[in-house]
Design a protein around this motif. Structure first.
Motif, PDB file in Angstrom:
ATOM      1  N   PHE A  83       4.241   0.019  11.009  1.00 54.71           N
ATOM      2  CA  PHE A  83       5.276   0.767  10.307  1.00 54.71           C
ATOM      3  C   PHE A  83       6.351   1.132  11.314  1.00 54.71           C
ATOM      4  N   ARG A  84       7.489   1.561  10.816  1.00 54.81           N
ATOM      5  CA  ARG A  84       8.549   2.044  11.696  1.00 54.81           C
ATOM      6  C   ARG A  84       9.266   3.205  11.043  1.00 54.81           C
ATOM      7  N   GLN A  85       9.867   4.019  11.903  1.00 55.86           N
ATOM      8  CA  GLN A  85      10.608   5.171  11.407  1.00 55.86           C
ATOM      9  C   GLN A  85      11.838   5.386  12.249  1.00 55.86           C
ATOM     10  N   ALA A  86      12.990   5.299  11.601  1.00 49.59           N
ATOM     11  CA  ALA A  86      14.265   5.558  12.248  1.00 49.59           C
ATOM     12  C   ALA A  86      14.617   7.031  12.066  1.00 49.59           C
ATOM     13  N   PRO A  87      15.473   7.574  12.938  1.00 50.56           N
ATOM     14  CA  PRO A  87      15.854   8.995  12.816  1.00 50.56           C
ATOM     15  C   PRO A  87      16.430   9.313  11.445  1.00 50.56           C
ATOM     16  N   GLY A  88      15.893  10.351  10.837  1.00 48.21           N
ATOM     17  CA  GLY A  88      16.399  10.782   9.546  1.00 48.21           C
ATOM     18  C   GLY A  88      15.934   9.962   8.364  1.00 48.21           C
ATOM     19  N   LYS A  89      15.046   9.010   8.612  1.00 51.66           N
ATOM     20  CA  LYS A  89      14.564   8.158   7.533  1.00 51.66           C
ATOM     21  C   LYS A  89      13.046   8.283   7.397  1.00 51.66           C
ATOM     22  N   GLU A  90      12.561   7.864   6.239  1.00 55.07           N
ATOM     23  CA  GLU A  90      11.123   7.872   6.017  1.00 55.07           C
ATOM     24  C   GLU A  90      10.461   6.717   6.773  1.00 55.07           C
ATOM     25  N   ARG A  91       9.166   6.887   7.008  1.00 56.49           N
ATOM     26  CA  ARG A  91       8.407   5.818   7.647  1.00 56.49           C
ATOM     27  C   ARG A  91       8.323   4.642   6.675  1.00 56.49           C
ATOM     28  N   GLU A  92       8.607   3.440   7.173  1.00 53.15           N
ATOM     29  CA  GLU A  92       8.631   2.285   6.294  1.00 53.15           C
ATOM     30  C   GLU A  92       7.695   1.190   6.808  1.00 53.15           C
ATOM     31  N   PHE A  93       7.162   0.456   5.865  1.00 49.92           N
ATOM     32  CA  PHE A  93       6.230  -0.633   6.132  1.00 49.92           C
ATOM     33  C   PHE A  93       6.962  -1.797   6.788  1.00 49.92           C
ATOM     34  N   VAL A  94       6.290  -2.429   7.753  1.00 49.83           N
ATOM     35  CA  VAL A  94       6.841  -3.612   8.404  1.00 49.83           C
ATOM     36  C   VAL A  94       5.951  -4.839   8.112  1.00 49.83           C
ATOM     37  N   ALA A  95       4.658  -4.721   8.434  1.00 50.75           N
ATOM     38  CA  ALA A  95       3.756  -5.854   8.251  1.00 50.75           C
ATOM     39  C   ALA A  95       2.317  -5.362   8.284  1.00 50.75           C
ATOM     40  N   ALA A  96       1.422  -6.151   7.675  1.00 49.52           N
ATOM     41  CA  ALA A  96       0.002  -5.819   7.672  1.00 49.52           C
ATOM     42  C   ALA A  96      -0.817  -7.090   7.798  1.00 49.52           C
ATOM     43  N   ILE A  97      -2.050  -6.928   8.288  1.00 49.74           N
ATOM     44  CA  ILE A  97      -2.925  -8.075   8.498  1.00 49.74           C
ATOM     45  C   ILE A  97      -4.365  -7.651   8.221  1.00 49.74           C
ATOM     46  N   ASN A  98      -5.126  -8.525   7.582  1.00 54.19           N
ATOM     47  CA  ASN A  98      -6.499  -8.142   7.281  1.00 54.19           C
ATOM     48  C   ASN A  98      -7.404  -8.433   8.481  1.00 54.19           C
ATOM     49  N   THR A  99      -8.677  -8.111   8.335  1.00 53.64           N
ATOM     50  CA  THR A  99      -9.571  -8.139   9.485  1.00 53.64           C
ATOM     51  C   THR A  99      -9.724  -9.532  10.083  1.00 53.64           C
ATOM     52  N   GLY A 100      -9.741 -10.558   9.240  1.00 54.83           N
ATOM     53  CA  GLY A 100      -9.939 -11.913   9.728  1.00 54.83           C
ATOM     54  C   GLY A 100      -8.669 -12.713   9.907  1.00 54.83           C
ATOM     55  N   SER A 101      -7.527 -12.052   9.758  1.00 52.46           N
ATOM     56  CA  SER A 101      -6.205 -12.688   9.898  1.00 52.46           C
ATOM     57  C   SER A 101      -5.916 -13.727   8.832  1.00 52.46           C
ATOM     58  N   SER A 102      -6.683 -13.736   7.755  1.00 47.61           N
ATOM     59  CA  SER A 102      -6.452 -14.719   6.701  1.00 47.61           C
ATOM     60  C   SER A 102      -5.378 -14.276   5.719  1.00 47.61           C
ATOM     61  N   ASN A 103      -5.028 -13.009   5.753  1.00 49.16           N
ATOM     62  CA  ASN A 103      -4.021 -12.480   4.834  1.00 49.16           C
ATOM     63  C   ASN A 103      -3.029 -11.624   5.619  1.00 49.16           C
ATOM     64  N   LYS A 104      -1.746 -11.910   5.440  1.00 42.76           N
ATOM     65  CA  LYS A 104      -0.687 -11.154   6.108  1.00 42.76           C
ATOM     66  C   LYS A 104       0.367 -10.788   5.072  1.00 42.76           C
ATOM     67  N   LEU A 105       0.946  -9.652   5.288  1.00 43.90           N
ATOM     68  CA  LEU A 105       1.952  -9.130   4.366  1.00 43.90           C
ATOM     69  C   LEU A 105       3.137  -8.656   5.192  1.00 43.90           C
ATOM     70  N   TYR A 106       4.359  -8.957   4.716  1.00 39.53           N
ATOM     71  CA  TYR A 106       5.559  -8.574   5.437  1.00 39.53           C
ATOM     72  C   TYR A 106       6.539  -7.860   4.514  1.00 39.53           C
ATOM     73  N   ALA A 107       7.264  -6.919   5.077  1.00 46.75           N
ATOM     74  CA  ALA A 107       8.414  -6.364   4.387  1.00 46.75           C
ATOM     75  C   ALA A 107       9.499  -7.429   4.334  1.00 46.75           C
ATOM     76  N   ASP A 108      10.360  -7.336   3.342  1.00 43.19           N
ATOM     77  CA  ASP A 108      11.446  -8.311   3.224  1.00 43.19           C
ATOM     78  C   ASP A 108      12.294  -8.338   4.487  1.00 43.19           C
TER      79      ASP A 108
END
Length: 125
Positions: A37-62
């Motif tokens: 995740f990331r958070q810029a000053p004055g902004k909410e924390r936003e999702f960047v990317a995620a990965i499951n335990t075996g690396s078979s599934n990955k998810l990205y923010a646009d």
């Protein structure tokens, strides 16, 4: 519990690259889905990317698709975020997070129970 420590942040010019690392200790790293995740000053924390335990599934923010790559090395208890073609709007504190439930890859921070302290990424124009 798992403890998380991020590293690899810094100052880079627009168009440059950085690789962030998230080192885990404590419980077995492969027991957790992981995310950035990331958070810029004055902004909410936003999702960047995620990965499951075996690396078979990955998810990205646009905003990350095509530029960022999430990966993990369970043998090294470490997750990575390779960031290419960085833009000034990528400037933020980047956090890694862990989810022990391993149901789905979540985009929302409240589903992650463990967090690192963050690493600053600054992209100059």
């Amino acid at each position: 519990q798992v403890q998380l420590i991020e590293s690899g942040g810094g100052l880079v010019q627009a168009g440059g690259s950085l690789r962030l690392s998230c080192a885990a200790s404590g419980r077995t790293f492969s027991d957790y889905d992981m995310a950035w995740f990331r958070q810029a000053p004055g902004k909410e924390r936003e999702f960047v990317a995620a990965i499951n335990t075996g690396s078979s599934n990955k998810l990205y923010a646009d905003s990350a698709k095509g530029r960022f790559t999430i990966s993990r090395d369970n043998a090294k208890n470490t997750m990575y975020l390779q960031m290419n073609r960085l833009k000034p709007e990528d400037t933020a504190v980047y956090y890694c997070a862990a989810d022990s439930n391993r149901l789905v890859l979540w985009r929302t921070p409240q589903h992650y129970g463990y967090w690192g302290q963050g690493t600053q990424v600054t992209v100059s124009s």
